[in-house]
Motif scaffolding. Structure first.
Motif, PDB file in Angstrom:
ATOM      1  N   ALA A 132      -7.278 -11.361  -4.514  1.00  0.00           N
ATOM      2  CA  ALA A 132      -8.337 -10.351  -4.548  1.00  0.00           C
ATOM      3  C   ALA A 132      -8.923 -10.246  -5.956  1.00  0.00           C
ATOM      4  CB  ALA A 132      -7.790  -9.002  -4.096  1.00  0.00           C
ATOM      5  N   ASN A 133      -8.061 -10.312  -6.960  1.00  0.00           N
ATOM      6  CA  ASN A 133      -8.533 -10.245  -8.356  1.00  0.00           C
ATOM      7  C   ASN A 133      -9.524 -11.357  -8.671  1.00  0.00           C
ATOM      8  OD1 ASN A 133      -7.282  -7.964  -9.331  1.00  0.00           O
ATOM      9  ND2 ASN A 133      -5.472  -9.044 -10.124  1.00  0.00           N
ATOM     10  N   ALA A 167     -12.975 -10.769  -0.100  1.00  0.00           N
ATOM     11  CA  ALA A 167     -11.984 -10.050  -0.896  1.00  0.00           C
ATOM     12  C   ALA A 167     -12.530  -8.709  -1.367  1.00  0.00           C
ATOM     13  CB  ALA A 167     -11.561 -10.916  -2.089  1.00  0.00           C
ATOM     14  N   PRO A 168     -12.704  -7.791  -0.419  1.00  0.00           N
ATOM     15  CA  PRO A 168     -13.210  -6.474  -0.824  1.00  0.00           C
ATOM     16  C   PRO A 168     -12.162  -5.688  -1.613  1.00  0.00           C
ATOM     17  CG  PRO A 168     -12.584  -6.437   1.495  1.00  0.00           C
ATOM     18  CD  PRO A 168     -12.392  -7.856   1.023  1.00  0.00           C
ATOM     19  N   LEU A 197      -7.859  -5.355  -1.324  1.00  0.00           N
ATOM     20  CA  LEU A 197      -6.982  -4.720  -2.321  1.00  0.00           C
ATOM     21  C   LEU A 197      -7.488  -3.302  -2.545  1.00  0.00           C
ATOM     22  CD1 LEU A 197      -4.744  -4.709  -4.432  1.00  0.00           C
ATOM     23  CD2 LEU A 197      -6.273  -5.912  -6.003  1.00  0.00           C
ATOM     24  N   ILE A 198      -6.617  -2.357  -2.290  1.00  0.00           N
ATOM     25  CA  ILE A 198      -7.014  -0.943  -2.366  1.00  0.00           C
ATOM     26  C   ILE A 198      -6.098  -0.227  -3.343  1.00  0.00           C
ATOM     27  CG2 ILE A 198      -7.237   1.184  -1.025  1.00  0.00           C
ATOM     28  CD1 ILE A 198      -7.642  -0.727   1.440  1.00  0.00           C
ATOM     29  N   GLN A 199      -6.685   0.387  -4.342  1.00  0.00           N
ATOM     30  CA  GLN A 199      -5.880   1.097  -5.348  1.00  0.00           C
ATOM     31  C   GLN A 199      -6.275   2.565  -5.349  1.00  0.00           C
ATOM     32  OE1 GLN A 199      -7.305  -2.307  -7.500  1.00  0.00           O
ATOM     33  NE2 GLN A 199      -5.635  -1.963  -8.959  1.00  0.00           N
ATOM     34  N   HIS A 227      -2.106   0.007  -3.017  1.00  0.00           N
ATOM     35  CA  HIS A 227      -1.196   0.494  -4.046  1.00  0.00           C
ATOM     36  C   HIS A 227      -1.617   1.918  -4.378  1.00  0.00           C
ATOM     37  CE1 HIS A 227       1.293   0.716  -7.569  1.00  0.00           C
ATOM     38  NE2 HIS A 227       0.250   1.073  -8.277  1.00  0.00           N
ATOM     39  N   VAL A 228      -0.708   2.852  -4.171  1.00  0.00           N
ATOM     40  CA  VAL A 228      -1.084   4.251  -4.371  1.00  0.00           C
ATOM     41  C   VAL A 228      -0.093   4.938  -5.304  1.00  0.00           C
ATOM     42  CG1 VAL A 228       0.079   4.833  -2.178  1.00  0.00           C
ATOM     43  CG2 VAL A 228      -1.527   6.451  -3.167  1.00  0.00           C
ATOM     44  N   GLU A 229      -0.636   5.763  -6.184  1.00  0.00           N
ATOM     45  CA  GLU A 229       0.213   6.592  -7.060  1.00  0.00           C
ATOM     46  C   GLU A 229      -0.035   8.051  -6.729  1.00  0.00           C
ATOM     47  OE1 GLU A 229       0.192   3.463 -10.764  1.00  0.00           O
ATOM     48  OE2 GLU A 229      -0.308   5.564 -11.168  1.00  0.00           O
TER      49      GLU A 229
END
Lengths: 415, 250
Positions: A132-133, A167-168, A197-199, A227-229
């Motif tokens: 994705a990057n 690659a959204p 890729l979801i942050q 990836h969640v914080e």
């Protein structure tokens, strides 16, 4: 207390190396647009491309990808979409196109976009993340200021492009005490691969509800990495309904970094044909008195296969943790399969953690009870399957989403 | 009139019913009493069509149809109802949804129009009121977390809604204290009528103090060994089943 680490790129151990991503590395090399832009972005893409060239894409030789082999399904995917297919509604000042923000990205956005997977699974997770990057061009940025409670859900309709990888990316930030609901709809026929890729950053006291309806056609491959914080006293509620696609890899890594936070990851898989749906979750408890809950129910017909790999990782000092994971699966046909691997890794003393997994068939006793009241065998089975998945749906906070999910469940049962 | 002739049934190769002959007169309440292991529950399951019991011989005629030829749901639509000894818990299925699905499944099978949500709600409210069932019960999942008494009352409510011609009550008294038993029996008594035949299966005479039978049969070792009037129940209560078991042993 530990913080989620932002790790720089490091060489991977030899067992991760595979020479199977040549198509995508070539597509990267041949695309001049990816070499343009601010320096941080160009080097993010280049480093990612180097990693993918070196490590390749995950194969079932890796423990974390043991049950899911994407390679046969992506062998005819060669190109890379210039623009991933997505539409955001409503158009709101909270939402910007990543393609616009990239040129003058504020520091916070840059720092999120250049994040790398967290240490625990860094190599096994790195390939899809770096994929994705390396094609970072477009996506969605949603930034909700502190205190703002967004009443209307934001929907993002994703689709794919025939024969191509998309690659959204999505970056979602909630300020302190903010509230937001997002509904992702995934639809579209064709042989394509969407690797998202979801942050997500949820500040103290904020609430984020994150729902996903995956209804791609039977040839599509969908891999997503969330990836969640989650900050102090904040709440993350995720739900994925996997109905479509050839292969789905629904991967969530949640870092619970603030005390008293809550993290709920729910899912329903309704599979048939030769579908594969893989739910791989990891919740890392890094602060005291947090609750996490993973709850997945899967129903498999024909030769389909469900996978649940769930992990709760409790760091030293994360006392008062309450971590729970449960996977229940119903196999309706002889050829159907469910692979489950719940794991706990605990380095704190005062912790309540439990996990459970069941795989089975519909019970005869209630089936007979229902038939003795006049329901046909099919009606009785449908009612029981509905009841089985409803127990997950019941947990959801959003009433509208609940109704939509139940409708889709009964549609699936009529197939 | 329901005619059971020479009914034999087995489970896992073991014969439990060894030739049952019974004539159940329309509109009457027939009681079957018998010791543990005599085949009482097997008989109720066989009548309702449970598949793990294999019928090896005999017939069960109701209005000219052999029930044994029908699937469980077809028997239900034809008017057979089994009140379970242990009503099954079904998590995730709301009672009201279950009841509506059942009523409409039977109506559909009989070629009648299905009830819409409103008509059904009115019907179920009326029945609940008549039986003194609390409103919130139909919002709960079927039998989940219900007490013994509530489960049995649920069975009676289902019976009231489905209006069977032939109701089989399998040990309805088991697990009930005397107050719950009175309430359940009261519900059953409301449903007695000249078109409805009851088969009340019980170990103890106690239930028959509240649901007064017209005829009493004794089942022992898979056969009907004695038939008499209501007084037979009292005799059994006083003397026990020893004489019937003794005959078998001899």
């Amino acid at each position: 207390m530990k913080q989620a680490q932002n790790l720089a790129r490091m060489p991977a151990p030899a067992r991760y190396k595979a020479d199977n991503a040549a198509t995508f590395v070539e597509a990267f090399e041949g695309n001049a647009a990816l070499k343009e832009g601010p320096e941080w972005l160009v080097s993010l893409r280049q480093e990612a491309a180097d990693t993918v060239a070196e490590m390749g894409l995950p194969t079932p030789k890796l423990e974390r990808w043991k049950y899911t082999n994407v390679h046969p399904a992506i062998k005819d995917v060669s190109g890379v979409a210039a623009k991933p297919g997505f539409v955001v509604k409503p158009v709101d000042k909270l939402v910007t196109d990543l393609s616009e923000s990239l040129q003058n990205a504020p520091e916070w956005l840059q720092s999120i976009l250049t994040e790398r997977p967290h240490a625990t699974f860094r190599y096994a997770d790195m390939m899809m993340w770096e994929l994705a990057n390396m094609f970072t061009q477009d996506g969605v940025v949603i930034d909700v200021p502190a205190g703002q409670k967004v009443s209307e859900a934001i929907t993002i309709d994703f689709t794919g492009h025939e024969g191509q990888l998309s690659a959204p990316r999505a970056v979602i930030r909630l300020g302190e005490g903010a509230e937001l609901t997002i509904i992702e709809n995934h639809k579209g026929e064709g042989q394509f691969w969407n690797n998202a890729l979801i942050q997500i950053k949820i500040a103290d006291g904020a609430k984020f509800r994150h729902y996903r309806m995956q209804e791609y056609g039977s040839k599509a491959v969908y891999t997503q990495n969330t990836h969640v914080e989650i900050g102090e006293g904040a709440h993350y509620e995720a739900f994925t309904m996997a109905l479509g696609g050839n292969i789905t890899r629904n991967q969530v890594h949640a870092a619970v970094i603030g005390g008293g936070a809550e993290c709920d990851i729910y899912g329903i898989n309704l599979l048939d044909g030769s579908q594969i749906s893989d739910s791989t979750f990891e919740v890392e408890h890094m602060a005291e008195n947090c609750n996490s809950n993973q709850f997945i129910r899967s129903v498999m017909r024909d030769q389909s296969k469900g996978i649940f790999q769930g992990k709760v990782y409790v760091h030293e000092g994360a006392d008062g943790t309450d971590g729970y994971q449960l996977s229940n699966a119903l196999l309706l046909s002889e050829g159907a399969e469910m692979d489950t691997k719940p794991e706990l890794e605990i380095y704190a003393d005062d912790v309540k953690c439990s996990h459970g997994a069941t795989t089975g068939q519909l019970d005869e006793e209630p089936l007979f009870y229902l038939r003795s009241r006049g329901l046909s065998e099919n009606e009785a089975r449908a009612l029981m399957i509905e009841a089985f998945v409803n127990e997950v749906v019941e947990k959801l906070a959003d009433e509208t989403v609940k109704d939509v999910v139940l409708q889709k469940v009964s549609q699936w049962l009529k197939l | 009139m329901i005619e059971i002739k020479n009914l034999h049934a087995e489970i896992d190769g073991k014969e439990i019913l060894k030739g049952i002959d019974l004539n159940l007169e329309k509109g009457k309440v027939h009681a079957i009493m018998g010791p543990n292991g005599s085949g009482k529950s097997t008989l109720s399951y066989v009548l309702a069509g449970r598949e793990d019991y294999e019928v090896t011989d005999g017939s069960v005629q109701m209005d000219g149809v052999d029930l044994l030829d029908l699937e469980p749901e077809e028997r239900a639509a034809a008017g057979v109802f089994l009140a379970f000894q242990y009503p099954v818990e079904i998590p995730g299925v709301q009672m009201s949804n279950f009841l509506k699905t059942a009523v409409n499944a039977q109506r559909k099978q009989r070629g009648e129009d299905e009830l819409d949500a409103l008509a059904f709600l009115k019907l179920v409210k009326d029945k609940m009121k008549a039986l003194g069932v609390k409103d919130d019960m139909i919002k709960r999942p079927v039998n989940v977390g219900a007490s013994g008494g509530e489960k049995k009352r649920n069975e009676v409510l289902q019976m009231a809604l489905l209006e069977p011609k032939f109701a089989v009550l399998d040990e309805t008294d088991s697990g009930l204290d005397i107050d719950a038993l009175k309430i359940v029996a009261e519900g059953v008594n409301q449903l007695r009528g000249e078109d409805r035949t009851f088969l009340v299966i019980t170990h103890y005479q106690r239930l028959l103090d509240y649901i007064k039978p017209d005829v009493v049969h004794v089942l022992a070792n898979g056969k009907i060994v004695k038939t008499g009037g209501p007084e037979l129940a009292q005799e059994l209560e006083a003397r026990g089943y020893a004489e019937f078991l003794g005959e078998e042993a001899a």
